[in-house]
Every structure is written in C-alpha cells, then in structure tokens.
Design an enzyme around this catalytic site. Structure first.
Site, PDB file in Angstrom:
ATOM      1  CB  THR A  52       1.155   3.365   7.253  1.00  0.00           C
ATOM      2  OG1 THR A  52       1.840   2.886   6.105  1.00  0.00           O
ATOM      3  CG2 THR A  52       0.721   4.785   7.032  1.00  0.00           C
TER       4      THR A  52
ATOM      5  CG  HIS B 266      -0.600  -3.140  13.455  1.00  0.00           C
ATOM      6  ND1 HIS B 266      -1.426  -3.422  14.512  1.00  0.00           N
ATOM      7  CD2 HIS B 266       0.552  -3.797  13.685  1.00  0.00           C
ATOM      8  CE1 HIS B 266      -0.788  -4.229  15.334  1.00  0.00           C
ATOM      9  NE2 HIS B 266       0.416  -4.461  14.861  1.00  0.00           N
TER      10      HIS B 266
ATOM     11  CE  LYS C 204      -1.868  -1.434   3.807  1.00  0.00           C
ATOM     12  NZ  LYS C 204      -1.277  -2.777   3.894  1.00  0.00           N
TER      13      LYS C 204
ATOM     14  CG  ASN D 209       1.994  -4.350  -5.475  1.00  0.00           C
ATOM     15  OD1 ASN D 209       2.510  -3.912  -6.510  1.00  0.00           O
ATOM     16  ND2 ASN D 209       2.484  -4.090  -4.273  1.00  0.00           N
TER      17      ASN D 209
END
Ligand code: GTP
Ligand code: MG
Length: 372
Positions: A116, A139, A95, A189
């Site tokens: 993040t 998370h 991401k 991805n």
C-alpha cells in the site's frame, strides 16, 4: 507607522514605490516617493492591499494547529460520531486484505508490488453503525506517516499473522498506538493457515502488555481470516462496542476541521486531497486552508467516487479546489470567508517558503563546511 513614505511602504509591502504612488493617485492622493504619508492614507492603502486582514492573520490565524485544537474542543452541539479505525501491523500480515474484504473490492491485486503506497480511507456500514477505516502503508519508510495516522485514530486494529507472530512493525504499531493513547483491538489473522498458532501470538503479545479479557486483561482479541472473511462481523461488533465505551462525539453544526489523509496532483482536476472530517460539517463551496495551501471546496466525492454536497464528522472525502497539493497529516480548517482563507493560506505558504529557504541555506552552509 505615521510618517512613512511611499518608498518605505513599498519595501514593507514588497511593492515598487512607483506602484504605491500610482495606487495613491487612484485613491486621490498625490504624493511623490519621498513625501511622508499620514496615518489614514497608510491605512487606506494597506486595506487596499488586504494588509489589515494579514496583520490579524499574523497574530493568531496562521497557527492552523491552534485553531484546529480550539475547534476540536468545541462542545456546543455534540452528537455521536463513527469511530475512526486504523489497521496496523507488520508487512504482509493482511491489513489490505482485511480492508479489501470490508469494502468488497480488490485493491491488493492492483497495488504496485502489493504494498500500500498511501493511506486510503473508507467508511463501512455495520448494522446501524458506520465505521471509518484508514489503511496505513506497511513499508518501514512510511513510519512517520503512520505515526501521523495514529493521531487521528480512535481505535487501532493490530493485525498479526498467526503463522508469523510478533514482528518489528507489530511492536512499532503497538508503540504508536500507546503514544497516541488509542485502544488496541488485536486481530490475529490467517487462522485458516495450517501452521497458524494464535495461542503463541497471544503469548507473545502479552509480553507487550496486551492481555486478553479472559486472562484478566482489557484488550479485545479476535481470531480472523481476512482472506476468507472469517469472524469479520465479530471484529466489527468489537469495534462498535469499544467506540460506545469511548463515547466519541463531534459538533456537526460548525465549520469543518480535520486532517489530510492523502493528496496528489491530478492531471485534469488539479490538486486532489482526501480529507477526514474530525469536527463540523464540510460543504461544497467552503473556503479552506489545508497545511500551506488554500482554496474553496470545488467538488467533493465519497470513497465510492460518488459526488456529495456535505460531509459529516468522521467521514473521509476526496476534494478538489485547493491551489496546491497539501501533505498527508496536514491539518485543515474551514474559514467563514474566502478572503480570510486566502490571506491565511498565503501567509502560511510564505512561512513555509522562509522555512524551506532556511533549511536549504543550512544545508548549503553545512556542505560548505564539510568541503573545507
Ligand atoms: P503491506 O501493505 O505490504 O504491509 O501488507 P498487508 O499487511 O496489507 O498484507 P496483504 O493484505 O497485502 O496480505 C499479504 C498476503 O497475505 C497476501 O498474499 C494475502 O492474500 C495473504 N493473506 C492476507 N490475509 C490472509 C488470510 O487471512 N489467510 C491467508 N491464508 N492469507 C492471507
Ligand atoms: Mg497493504
């Protein structure tokens, strides 16, 4: 309330009776604490304490969510606005790398533990179009925040690593997007990896109702490599295409309303909040209520740290000028004047305090019973 005396009024206003008497004296009314006051006197006194506004506040204005919803339904001068896109997916599926590639900077390298910590917002230009991206924490502990993120999102980009496939947080993200009724664009991805198996991922996702268009479904799939920037333009094209179908609109001519993306306390600047403008235009100087805080927009910067004077629908901006730090996911609304913003803000702060106290009391009682 006719007939109330300074003592009773003091209790109502949370003021010392002596202060009430003094104030009345200044207003040219001489009474002692027990003497009953007439209606006009009480009204003048209440106005002096800003109570008139407060009572109105109590009726309707303190329900920020309600005002927000009303503002969002306004259809006066609707014009197209950029889509707000959330990138979701399992931990380490890419991401941040994707968002990073989009803004040509390198957040991943500097992030604590590579995870993040909070939603970051960023606007990118693609041809003649703008797209607003929100980076959600990967998370599991941030599930609630992510759930809130989905509600301000128009389109969800579901990032799934081609070498890892559908994982618990992939499913969670699908459920959030479905609950929020936002369309999903699948970005498979890491297709550069030798063990990448995009076909397997597609098969897995079909079990969750995400069927590619070429197989008769209505979900857009794009195979990308966030790390090497492969097929990113194609992904952006698909976002714009989806946004056009959705006919996203807002009215830039009204006072701003929107949501808090993230907020923190800065040593020098005080509370700093990243806001998403969802309706209207936000200006420097606007009186604002955000969650249980209020203030006046003192400074406003865009995601590149550049000072801006106004922010139009779908833009994320970082503002200073709030008296306290709001919470991510809080709604904010701009008011016509600072006095109203202040009384609404104070009213909401008080409500929050009462709620907090109630919670604490409950906890204390619970632990008391537990210990018996
Ligand atoms: P959290 O924020 O922890 O949930 O992770 P994330 O989804 O933001 O993943 P992140 O972007 O941090 O990427 C995790 C790892 O995968 C990093 O080491 C990236 O370099 C790597 N990575 C991301 N995209 C690709 C890709 O397209 N190809 C390859 N080979 N590696 C990638
Ligand atoms: Mg990340």
């Amino acid at each position: 309330q006719d007939g109330m005396n300074a003592q009773e009024l003091g209790k109502l206003l949370h003021r010392e009776p002596a202060e009430i008497v003094k104030k009345l004296f200044m207003l040219g009314v001489m009474v002692n604490q027990n003497q009953s006051l007439d209606k006009d006197t009480i009204e003048i006194l209440a106005a002096d304490y800003g109570i008139e506004a407060k009572e109105k506040v109590h009726e309707d204005l303190s329900d920020l969510d309600k005002i927000f919803e009303k503002e969002m339904k306004n259809t006066d001068h609707l014009v197209s606005r950029p889509p707000v896109v959330t990138i979701m997916g399992h931990v380490d599926h890419g991401k941040t790398t994707l968002l990073d590639h989009l803004r040509h900077s390198h957040i991943t390298a500097g992030e604590a533990g590579g995870i993040t910590q909070a939603i970051g917002a960023y606007q990118v230009r693609h041809g003649d179009n703008q797209i607003t991206f929100l980076d959600t924490p990967g998370h599991a502990a941030f599930t609630e925040m992510r759930a809130r993120g989905a509600n301000i999102t128009d389109i969800t980009i579901l990032v799934v690593a081609a070498d890892d496939g559908v994982m618990p947080q992939t499913i969670e993200a699908i459920n959030h997007a479905k609950a929020a009724k936002t369309p999903i664009i699948v970005a498979i991805n890491k297709i550069d990896k030798p063990d990448a198996n995009p076909q397997h991922v597609t098969d897995q996702l079909m079990q969750y109702g995400l069927v590619p268009e070429k197989l008769g479904g209505d979900t857009i799939f794009v195979n990308i490599s966030a790390k090497f920037g492969k097929n990113i333009d194609e992904l952006l094209d698909m976002i714009i295409l989806e946004a056009e179908v959705m006919e996203l609109k807002a009215d830039p001519d009204q006072p701003a309303a929107g949501s808090v993306i993230e907020a923190r306390l800065d040593q020098g600047k005080g509370p700093v909040a990243t806001l998403l403008v969802q309706q209207g235009t936000l200006h420097v100087g606007d009186p604002i209520v955000a969650g249980h805080t209020f203030g006046r927009v003192r400074t406003m910067t865009n995601e590149r740290g550049r000072e801006v004077k106004k922010a139009t629908p779908s833009s994320p901006v970082s503002i200073t000028g709030l008296n306290e730090v709001p919470e991510a996911g809080d709604r904010y609304v701009v008011f016509d004047d600072e006095k109203t913003a202040r009384s609404v803000g104070e009213e909401r702060a008080k409500e929050a305090q009462v709620e907090e106290r109630r919670k604490t009391t409950r906890v204390t009682l619970d632990s008391l019973f537990d210990s018996l």
